[in-house]
Scaffold this motif. Structure first.
Motif, PDB file in Angstrom:
ATOM      1  N   HIS A  72      37.056  96.187  31.615  1.00  0.00           N
ATOM      2  CA  HIS A  72      35.790  95.550  31.964  1.00  0.00           C
ATOM      3  C   HIS A  72      34.708  96.136  31.076  1.00  0.00           C
ATOM      4  CE1 HIS A  72      36.415  93.729  36.265  1.00  0.00           C
ATOM      5  NE2 HIS A  72      36.637  92.862  35.301  1.00  0.00           N
ATOM      6  N   HIS A 157      41.365  94.747  41.404  1.00  0.00           N
ATOM      7  CA  HIS A 157      40.081  94.558  40.714  1.00  0.00           C
ATOM      8  C   HIS A 157      40.340  93.822  39.396  1.00  0.00           C
ATOM      9  CE1 HIS A 157      35.972  95.419  39.583  1.00  0.00           C
ATOM     10  NE2 HIS A 157      36.390  95.982  38.464  1.00  0.00           N
ATOM     11  N   ASP A 176      36.962 101.537  39.578  1.00  0.00           N
ATOM     12  CA  ASP A 176      36.090 100.615  40.303  1.00  0.00           C
ATOM     13  C   ASP A 176      36.498 100.394  41.755  1.00  0.00           C
ATOM     14  OD1 ASP A 176      34.040 100.285  38.590  1.00  0.00           O
ATOM     15  OD2 ASP A 176      34.643  98.326  37.831  1.00  0.00           O
TER      16      ASP A 176
HETATM   17 ZN   LIG Z   1      35.419  96.678  36.725  1.00  0.00          ZN
END
Ligand SMILES: [Zn+2]
Length: 306
Positions: A72, A157, A176
């Motif tokens: 991410h 996630h 996360d």
């Molecule tokens: Zn993330």
């Protein structure tokens, strides 16, 4: 004492034996995050170099490898600072760092939103593809000499999201699974609600002396607090589902569900709220239909079974 803290606010950090936590701005609130540096006798590595490392670019620690908990934008924002060393991601997320096209597939935004967000990923988060990045799997261990980092695959996630367990200090890095009041995020194409729930059960059973997250919480030093935080974090999923069932006392479409807001709050200024609401709550709908608690009363309209 096995830990020390620096109080210089912009560059706050904390050392726990072989681990140094480099806190991001505002306690690692998005778009920043907390990065971990692990120093061994033979090698040192950095986990999730964030924007906070870009801010420290004139005082970086020595790094032989980069490990990313997942692909991410906020977790890879500082990877480019270490362009000459190997980067490692779980094999399921590896494609994301190999090309920007693959990276954008992880989010799964439609045309229009996609182009706007790609620009953010590149300009604000310094995305640089690395076609020769390396993969790891659950159970892999990075031996650093006196310290080691073990991979624990924790999908949900993203497909490849992974925890890192650092020994001998027993620091569990949760990425996360950030224990925030916002709750679990499973709003991307590569997210999965039920994988996330299994990951939360797994995390709860891992004993550690310190629990570190990328955002907000920073470091928790006792198991009781960790259990309390992860239970509260997991409860957000049930709360979303409960509110959804109430809302479905009348037939509703996914567009109406998105507009009502279950993940974000009404009035939150989030550019990508609609697709995230649809992807997140769509997964709740799917399982509620599957278990007979919600009916699709006409194509695309859902109502709770009384
Ligand atoms: Zn993330």
């Amino acid at each position: 004492m096995n830990s020390t803290s620096s109080t210089e606010s912009r560059f706050e950090q904390r050392k726990i034996d072989a681990v140094t936590v480099y806190f991001g701005a505002r306690g690692g609130k998005y778009p920043d995050g907390n990065s971990l540096w692990v120093e061994g006798r033979e090698e040192s590595l950095i986990i999730d170099p964030a924007l906070g490392m870009v801010a420290r670019k004139d005082r970086l620690p020595h790094v032989d490898r980069v490990l990313n908990s997942h692909c991410h934008e906020d977790h890879i924002a500082g990877n480019h600072l270490f362009s000459n060393v190997p980067w490692h991601l779980h094999e399921a997320d590896l494609p994301g760092i190999q090309s920007i096209e693959n990276m954008m597939a992880i989010y799964g935004f439609e045309a229009g939103v996609r182009e706007a967000f790609e620009k953010v990923v590149v300009d604000r988060f310094h995305y640089v593809p690395k076609p020769d990045a390396l993969s790891f799997r659950d159970g892999d261990v990075f031996e650093l000499g006196g310290a080691r980092v073990r991979v624990i695959h924790s999908p949900g996630h993203t497909r490849g999201h992974s925890f890192f367990f650092i020994e001998p200090d027993e620091v569990l890095y949760l990425g996360d699974v950030d224990l925030s009041s916002f709750g679990p995020y499973y709003g991307d194409a590569w997210s999965d609600l039920e994988d996330f729930e299994r990951t939360l059960e797994l995390a709860r059973e891992i004993p550690a002396r310190h629990y570190a997250t990328f955002h907000h919480i920073g470091v928790i030093d006792d198991r009781g607090t960790f259990i309390e935080r992860i239970d509260r974090f997991a409860a957000v999923i049930r709360s979303r589902e409960g509110r959804l069932l109430e809302y479905l006392s009348q037939p509703r479409s996914l567009a109406e569900i998105a507009e009502h807001r279950f993940v974000y709050r009404q009035g939150d200024d989030i550019a990508y709220a609609d697709p995230v609401e649809i992807r997140s709550m769509g997964q709740h709908i799917e399982r509620l239909v599957g278990s007979g608690r919600v009916d699709e009363v006409e194509p695309g309209r859902y109502r709770a079974v009384a």
